[in-house]
Design a protein around this motif. Structure first.
Motif, PDB file in Angstrom:
ATOM      1  N   ILE A 129      45.795  48.423  52.799  1.00  0.00           N
ATOM      2  CA  ILE A 129      47.002  47.595  53.321  1.00  0.00           C
ATOM      3  C   ILE A 129      46.374  46.260  53.581  1.00  0.00           C
ATOM      4  O   ILE A 129      45.269  46.128  54.059  1.00  0.00           O
ATOM      5  CB  ILE A 129      47.711  47.975  54.423  1.00  0.00           C
ATOM      6  N   ILE A 130      46.720  45.140  52.865  1.00  0.00           N
ATOM      7  CA  ILE A 130      46.674  43.819  53.313  1.00  0.00           C
ATOM      8  C   ILE A 130      47.026  43.356  54.425  1.00  0.00           C
ATOM      9  O   ILE A 130      48.412  43.675  54.420  1.00  0.00           O
ATOM     10  CB  ILE A 130      47.071  42.879  52.040  1.00  0.00           C
ATOM     11  N   PRO A 131      46.565  42.811  55.404  1.00  0.00           N
ATOM     12  CA  PRO A 131      47.162  42.717  56.749  1.00  0.00           C
ATOM     13  C   PRO A 131      48.169  41.466  56.951  1.00  0.00           C
ATOM     14  O   PRO A 131      48.082  40.518  57.697  1.00  0.00           O
ATOM     15  CB  PRO A 131      46.131  42.510  57.687  1.00  0.00           C
ATOM     16  N   LEU A 132      49.007  41.592  55.835  1.00  0.00           N
ATOM     17  CA  LEU A 132      50.072  40.368  55.815  1.00  0.00           C
ATOM     18  C   LEU A 132      51.447  40.896  55.759  1.00  0.00           C
ATOM     19  O   LEU A 132      51.839  41.835  54.966  1.00  0.00           O
ATOM     20  CB  LEU A 132      49.869  39.555  54.441  1.00  0.00           C
ATOM     21  N   GLU A 133      52.237  40.380  56.530  1.00  0.00           N
ATOM     22  CA  GLU A 133      53.894  40.565  56.599  1.00  0.00           C
ATOM     23  C   GLU A 133      54.446  39.518  55.538  1.00  0.00           C
ATOM     24  O   GLU A 133      54.381  38.138  55.927  1.00  0.00           O
ATOM     25  CB  GLU A 133      54.261  40.889  57.736  1.00  0.00           C
ATOM     26  N   HIS A 144      45.649  29.141  55.717  1.00  0.00           N
ATOM     27  CA  HIS A 144      45.114  30.134  56.854  1.00  0.00           C
ATOM     28  C   HIS A 144      44.583  31.400  56.248  1.00  0.00           C
ATOM     29  O   HIS A 144      43.612  32.224  56.568  1.00  0.00           O
ATOM     30  CB  HIS A 144      46.159  30.355  57.806  1.00  0.00           C
ATOM     31  N   ILE A 145      45.389  31.955  55.103  1.00  0.00           N
ATOM     32  CA  ILE A 145      45.281  33.246  54.608  1.00  0.00           C
ATOM     33  C   ILE A 145      43.924  33.184  53.744  1.00  0.00           C
ATOM     34  O   ILE A 145      42.988  34.069  53.913  1.00  0.00           O
ATOM     35  CB  ILE A 145      46.279  33.641  53.589  1.00  0.00           C
ATOM     36  N   GLU A 146      43.693  31.970  53.080  1.00  0.00           N
ATOM     37  CA  GLU A 146      42.302  31.876  52.235  1.00  0.00           C
ATOM     38  C   GLU A 146      41.236  31.668  53.449  1.00  0.00           C
ATOM     39  O   GLU A 146      40.135  32.256  53.251  1.00  0.00           O
ATOM     40  CB  GLU A 146      42.531  30.424  51.591  1.00  0.00           C
ATOM     41  N   TYR A 147      41.476  30.827  54.502  1.00  0.00           N
ATOM     42  CA  TYR A 147      40.451  30.772  55.537  1.00  0.00           C
ATOM     43  C   TYR A 147      40.029  32.081  55.923  1.00  0.00           C
ATOM     44  O   TYR A 147      38.946  32.253  56.418  1.00  0.00           O
ATOM     45  CB  TYR A 147      41.080  29.654  56.414  1.00  0.00           C
ATOM     46  N   LEU A 148      40.902  32.762  56.225  1.00  0.00           N
ATOM     47  CA  LEU A 148      40.647  34.150  56.897  1.00  0.00           C
ATOM     48  C   LEU A 148      40.160  35.116  56.091  1.00  0.00           C
ATOM     49  O   LEU A 148      39.961  36.338  56.380  1.00  0.00           O
ATOM     50  CB  LEU A 148      41.974  34.864  57.630  1.00  0.00           C
ATOM     51  N   ASN A 149      40.166  34.727  54.548  1.00  0.00           N
ATOM     52  CA  ASN A 149      39.753  35.624  53.693  1.00  0.00           C
ATOM     53  C   ASN A 149      40.802  37.072  53.595  1.00  0.00           C
ATOM     54  O   ASN A 149      40.060  37.875  53.141  1.00  0.00           O
ATOM     55  CB  ASN A 149      38.262  36.415  53.811  1.00  0.00           C
ATOM     56  N   LEU A 150      42.016  36.826  53.579  1.00  0.00           N
ATOM     57  CA  LEU A 150      42.719  37.910  53.585  1.00  0.00           C
ATOM     58  C   LEU A 150      43.173  37.852  51.962  1.00  0.00           C
ATOM     59  O   LEU A 150      43.361  39.063  51.523  1.00  0.00           O
ATOM     60  CB  LEU A 150      43.922  37.674  54.368  1.00  0.00           C
ATOM     61  N   CYS A 151      43.291  36.902  51.257  1.00  0.00           N
ATOM     62  CA  CYS A 151      43.547  36.635  50.094  1.00  0.00           C
ATOM     63  C   CYS A 151      42.967  35.534  49.435  1.00  0.00           C
ATOM     64  O   CYS A 151      42.915  34.415  50.282  1.00  0.00           O
ATOM     65  CB  CYS A 151      44.926  36.587  49.627  1.00  0.00           C
ATOM     66  N   ASN A 152      42.608  35.285  48.146  1.00  0.00           N
ATOM     67  CA  ASN A 152      42.385  33.921  47.610  1.00  0.00           C
ATOM     68  C   ASN A 152      43.601  33.465  47.074  1.00  0.00           C
ATOM     69  O   ASN A 152      44.645  33.926  46.966  1.00  0.00           O
ATOM     70  CB  ASN A 152      41.345  34.314  46.442  1.00  0.00           C
ATOM     71  N   ARG A 153      43.299  32.119  46.550  1.00  0.00           N
ATOM     72  CA  ARG A 153      44.439  31.151  45.887  1.00  0.00           C
ATOM     73  C   ARG A 153      45.314  32.140  44.974  1.00  0.00           C
ATOM     74  O   ARG A 153      46.520  32.148  44.754  1.00  0.00           O
ATOM     75  CB  ARG A 153      43.890  29.962  45.227  1.00  0.00           C
ATOM     76  N   LYS A 154      44.539  32.725  44.033  1.00  0.00           N
ATOM     77  CA  LYS A 154      45.153  33.288  42.583  1.00  0.00           C
ATOM     78  C   LYS A 154      45.849  34.468  43.268  1.00  0.00           C
ATOM     79  O   LYS A 154      47.196  34.824  42.751  1.00  0.00           O
ATOM     80  CB  LYS A 154      44.014  33.964  41.739  1.00  0.00           C
ATOM     81  N   GLU A 155      45.434  35.364  44.393  1.00  0.00           N
ATOM     82  CA  GLU A 155      46.160  36.422  44.737  1.00  0.00           C
ATOM     83  C   GLU A 155      47.471  36.061  45.550  1.00  0.00           C
ATOM     84  O   GLU A 155      48.399  36.744  45.510  1.00  0.00           O
ATOM     85  CB  GLU A 155      45.029  37.202  45.800  1.00  0.00           C
ATOM     86  N   ILE A 156      47.437  35.032  46.238  1.00  0.00           N
ATOM     87  CA  ILE A 156      48.519  34.490  46.834  1.00  0.00           C
ATOM     88  C   ILE A 156      49.563  34.151  45.832  1.00  0.00           C
ATOM     89  O   ILE A 156      50.828  34.596  46.331  1.00  0.00           O
ATOM     90  CB  ILE A 156      48.119  33.290  47.758  1.00  0.00           C
ATOM     91  N   ILE A 157      49.260  33.529  44.764  1.00  0.00           N
ATOM     92  CA  ILE A 157      50.333  33.037  44.031  1.00  0.00           C
ATOM     93  C   ILE A 157      50.736  34.419  43.289  1.00  0.00           C
ATOM     94  O   ILE A 157      51.987  34.628  43.174  1.00  0.00           O
ATOM     95  CB  ILE A 157      49.553  32.521  42.797  1.00  0.00           C
ATOM     96  N   GLU A 158      49.911  35.344  43.096  1.00  0.00           N
ATOM     97  CA  GLU A 158      50.367  36.615  42.413  1.00  0.00           C
ATOM     98  C   GLU A 158      51.486  37.401  43.563  1.00  0.00           C
ATOM     99  O   GLU A 158      52.342  37.964  43.160  1.00  0.00           O
ATOM    100  CB  GLU A 158      49.055  37.583  42.276  1.00  0.00           C
ATOM    101  N   ILE A 159      50.932  37.445  44.754  1.00  0.00           N
ATOM    102  CA  ILE A 159      51.931  38.175  45.621  1.00  0.00           C
ATOM    103  C   ILE A 159      53.370  37.413  45.742  1.00  0.00           C
ATOM    104  O   ILE A 159      54.034  38.069  45.841  1.00  0.00           O
ATOM    105  CB  ILE A 159      51.214  38.090  47.149  1.00  0.00           C
TER     106      ILE A 159
END
Ligand code: TMP
Length: 236
Positions: free
Chosen positions: A83-87, A133-148
């Protein structure tokens, strides 16, 4: 069964297969980061049913989810994912924390839908996160954020129609993703605990806002949603 973890409204157990888990729905409801708690007898049964139906519908519509099947009143088999710790919150109408944060009045249509991210951390009280912040915290990278975000919008389009066809407005909802073999997989639950659902004509809440605002019969509302789904979609 050995327990893997216990959350506020669910427990997760191991199964005999190490790649498969058992998701158990409890009767507990919490709000305001666990500050308000109450048991609603059989809420877990209703939510297991609703969430199983919605995940089955999404699976049938080519969304990758971790849902396998409902196995009894309160439990379903799910694939084990990280699980990715993002709501991820998707908003189609203004309500809730968006209104309190911005001063915008409730019930205004949002087009295109708004996507927000919160850090899944009970300790921190699930704070709002910007994409950087998501990138800074290494939760997801840029490409993954776009995909989500793309996946969240696809799920939103499917669910708006799913609920519209049972005369319900999907105001907003929260979803969580896991990763399996480098693919994003929709996980957790989608139920009146995690959505705002308004009756199309009366605009009355059929979701956990009843508990947050203490202004109605939560179980009756959840049952109403479940019955509409069963009637229309010939449930599991
Ligand atoms: P919010 O307006 O309180 O930010 O909630 C937005 C949506 O997310 C709403 O449908 C309820 C859902 N939600 C959860 O499922 N879990 C939570 O912890 C929070 C705060 C909201």
């Amino acid at each position: 069964m050995k327990i893997l973890l216990e959350g506020k409204a669910k427990k997760i157990f191991y199964s005999k297969d190490k790649e498969i888990l058992i998701q158990h729905f409890k009767d507990d409801a919490t709000a305001f980061n666990n500050k308000r708690k109450k048991k609603f007898v059989n809420k877990g049964i209703i939510n297991n049913d609703i969430s199983a139906n919605i995940f089955k519908f999404l699976n049938e519509n080519k969304i990758n989810t971790n849902f396998i099947k409902k196995i009894n009143d309160r439990e379903q088999l799910i694939r084990k994912v990280n699980i990715i710790p993002l709501e991820v919150v998707i908003r189609n109408y203004t309500a809730g924390s968006l209104c309190s944060r911005t001063g915008v009045k409730q019930g205004k249509k949002i087009l295109p839908a708004l996507i927000e991210f919160y850090f899944k951390s009970d300790k921190l009280g699930d704070p709002f996160l910007g994409e950087q912040h998501i990138e800074y915290l290494n939760l997801c990278n840029r490409k993954e954020i776009i995909e989500i975000k793309k996946l969240a919008l696809e799920i939103n389009t499917l669910l708006i129609k799913y609920f519209k066809d049972i005369k319900i407005i999907l105001v907003d909802f929260k979803i969580e993703f896991g990763k399996l073999k480098n693919k994003f997989i929709l996980a957790d639950e989608i139920s009146p605990d995690s959505c705002r659902l308004w009756d199309i004509s009366s605009k009355k809440s059929l979701d956990k806002d009843i508990f947050r605002k203490n202004n109605g019969n939560l179980l009756e509302a959840y049952k109403n949603v479940s019955e509409r789904i069963k009637k229309k979609y010939n449930e599991i």
